[in-house]
Design a protein around this motif. Structure first.
Motif: not given
Length: 196
Positions: A49-60, A110-117
């Motif tokens: 798998i290759s992926y790219e992730l972008q969040t907005g403000e507040d890690f959403t 990796l995607t466990n980080s957003m709600p924790v942050l």
């Protein structure tokens, strides 16, 4: 107080659940995160798998694009969350996802980080233990299909390299260790980090 720190790291996890690895280049500025990653898995079938992730403000989540390759098929996904909270998967609306703030790429630490942050669960909260339940847009691997997933994160206290946070979804529970940057160090039953 606004967090204006910039962070750029390369992190690699051994994903014991799949007999594989995940490696990601992660950039964080203030309360936004972006990442590019690669996954190799051997179980229950080989896939990349290759992926790219972008969040907005507040890690959403703003967008997740992913391509998964198996010996016989290639799957693509573009997952978007608009500023008004509307989600689409490959342009198709996800009406059930209106209350979701995050995506969760299956078997990816990796995607466990957003709600924790977002909730500062990687730090010792001044008010004592905290627990938060979220609706996630969960992405299966390697087929990259999406479905709802209720997940609970509970701050448990200090750990050798940071803090412990209990992850629960359905009947599954695991006590994860996060470092001071909100990245997974250890995810019992799933993965552990090779680079600090």
């Amino acid at each position: 107080m606004t967090d204006t720190r910039a962070l750029t790291r390369q992190v690699t996890w051994q994903v014991t659940a799949t007999g594989g690895f995940e490696s990601a280049w992660i950039s964080r500025r203030g309360r936004t995160l972006s990442a590019r990653g690669r996954v190799f898995a051997a179980l229950p079938e080989p896939y990349w798998i290759s992926y790219e992730l972008q969040t907005g403000e507040d890690f959403t989540t703003r967008t997740l694009t992913a391509t998964a390759e198996t010996p016989h098929h290639t799957h693509h996904l573009t997952l978007d969350r608009a500023p008004d909270g509307t989600w689409t998967a490959d342009g198709e609306p996800l009406g059930w996802a209106a209350d979701a703030l995050d995506c969760d790429l299956g078997l990816s630490p990796l995607t466990n980080s957003m709600p924790v942050l977002r909730h500062g669960l990687h730090h010792i909260p001044a008010s004592g233990p905290e627990e938060h339940t979220f609706l996630m847009v969960w992405v299966s691997v390697p087929h990259l299909t999406v479905r709802p997933s209720r997940q609970t994160y509970t701050h448990l206290g200090p750990a050798p390299d940071g803090t412990r946070v209990r992850f629960a979804s359905g009947d599954f529970r695991s006590d994860l260790e996060f470092d001071g940057d909100g990245l997974v160090v250890s995810y019992p039953g799933l993965a552990y980090r090779l680079s600090l």
